[in-house]
Design a protein around this motif. Structure first.
Motif, PDB file in Angstrom:
ATOM      1  N   SER A 165       5.528  -5.546  10.480  1.00  0.00           N
ATOM      2  CA  SER A 165       6.976  -5.309  10.536  1.00  0.00           C
ATOM      3  C   SER A 165       7.545  -5.371  11.949  1.00  0.00           C
ATOM      4  O   SER A 165       8.625  -5.916  12.170  1.00  0.00           O
ATOM      5  CB  SER A 165       7.299  -3.942   9.923  1.00  0.00           C
TER       6      SER A 165
ATOM      7  N   LYS B 221       0.841  -1.209   0.000  1.00  0.00           N
ATOM      8  CA  LYS B 221       0.000   0.000   0.000  1.00  0.00           C
ATOM      9  C   LYS B 221       0.873   1.255   0.000  1.00  0.00           C
ATOM     10  O   LYS B 221       1.931   1.263   0.641  1.00  0.00           O
ATOM     11  CB  LYS B 221      -0.930  -0.017   1.215  1.00  0.00           C
TER      12      LYS B 221
ATOM     13  N   ARG C 231       6.055   4.559   4.782  1.00  0.00           N
ATOM     14  CA  ARG C 231       5.043   5.001   3.833  1.00  0.00           C
ATOM     15  C   ARG C 231       4.880   6.507   3.873  1.00  0.00           C
ATOM     16  O   ARG C 231       4.954   7.123   4.918  1.00  0.00           O
ATOM     17  CB  ARG C 231       3.697   4.334   4.148  1.00  0.00           C
TER      18      ARG C 231
HETATM   19  C1  LIG Z   1      -0.208  -1.513   6.597  1.00  0.00           C
HETATM   20  C2  LIG Z   1      -0.612  -2.830   7.125  1.00  0.00           C
HETATM   21  C3  LIG Z   1       0.355  -3.802   7.425  1.00  0.00           C
HETATM   22  C4  LIG Z   1       1.849  -3.592   7.279  1.00  0.00           C
HETATM   23  O1  LIG Z   1       2.319  -2.750   8.273  1.00  0.00           O
HETATM   24  P1  LIG Z   1       3.903  -2.535   8.536  1.00  0.00           P
HETATM   25  O2  LIG Z   1       3.966  -2.092   9.921  1.00  0.00           O
HETATM   26  O3  LIG Z   1       4.347  -1.513   7.548  1.00  0.00           O
HETATM   27  O4  LIG Z   1       4.559  -3.840   8.286  1.00  0.00           O
HETATM   28  C5  LIG Z   1      -0.097  -5.023   7.892  1.00  0.00           C
HETATM   29  N1  LIG Z   1      -1.418  -5.289   8.068  1.00  0.00           N
HETATM   30  C6  LIG Z   1      -2.362  -4.375   7.787  1.00  0.00           C
HETATM   31  C7  LIG Z   1      -3.788  -4.729   8.002  1.00  0.00           C
HETATM   32  C8  LIG Z   1      -1.993  -3.121   7.310  1.00  0.00           C
HETATM   33  O5  LIG Z   1      -2.953  -2.216   7.052  1.00  0.00           O
END
Ligand SMILES: *Cc1c(COP(=O)(O)O)cnc(C)c1O
Length: 222
Positions: A195, A35, A219
């Protein structure tokens, strides 16, 4: 760091976590959460062999993924964000897995549209393990009955449960709760860990970890 270096690190961390887990799943899938990241960055990960990806908005995914999917076979795209009922048909067309089934209305809508389109993605039920107002997901106490309704009454292919523990809380108890609910509901897959905590999630039996920033960097929502 490059996507290539990041991917190597995350893959090796996953291996280590699996080797240390008491009851590891034999197969832990890395869902690369792309995303906000442009198609060029995603293509880099695809060129490195990554095939499983996650997006949290239907509309954003529609702008990037039809072309990326057409170029490479074997891509598996997961919807990990909340699904609005008016986007259900679009989501079924584009996504191979929907991880955010969390209420009867959306489950019925998916069943209806899947019948029309002649196909249905694999589905996870999202559980709001921290009972947070701002977060999607069914309440833990309703999760098992909801899974049964989806499978028995709506004939939906529910394969597992998904959760996003509250920010800043020890995620372990949330992962343990999800594991217990999945067992009670009779489903095997667990999508948990991001993460910050995917190693912990694997220790608690995750079969899908959803990793974004550790792969693609921070992001930019601007
Ligand atoms: C954005 C998102 C992630 C990934 O998050 P990070 O902390 O960047 O790894 C995982 N699960 C969902 C539901 C998300 O919206």
């Amino acid at each position: 760091m490059s996507v290539e270096e990041n991917l190597k690190i995350v893959q090796s961390e996953i291996k280590t976590a699996v080797s240390k887990a008491l009851m590891p799943k034999d197969h832990v899938q890395l869902v690369a959460v792309s995303k906000t990241h442009p198609a060029e960055h995603i293509q880099e990960a695809i060129d490195l062999g990554q095939r499983v990806f996650g997006e949290n908005r239907v509309q954003e995914a529609q702008g990037k993924w039809p072309e990326l999917k057409a170029k490479t076979s074997g891509i598996e795209l997961h919807l990990i964000g909340p699904l609005q009922s008016n986007k259900t048909a679009d989501a079924i067309e584009l996504f191979d897995v929907i991880q955010s089934v969390d209420r009867t209305k959306i489950a019925k809508e998916i069943a209806k549209e899947a019948k029309k389109l002649g196909k249905c993605p694999k589905l996870f039920v999202q559980v709001n393990t921290g009972l947070e107002d701002q977060k999607a997901g069914i309440a833990p106490q309703d999760a098992v009955a909801f899974v049964k309704t989806c499978i028995d009454d709506l004939e939906l292919p529910i394969v597992g449960l998904m959760c996003i523990p509250p920010n800043g809380e020890n995620p372990g108890p949330h992962f343990a709760l999800l594991q217990k609910l999945a067992q009670e509901a009779g489903v095997t897959e667990l999508s948990m860990g991001m993460s910050q905590d995917y190693q912990t999630a694997i220790a608690f039996g995750a079969s899908y970890v959803r990793v974004g920033s550790a792969l693609f960097g921070n992001r930019d929502y601007a």
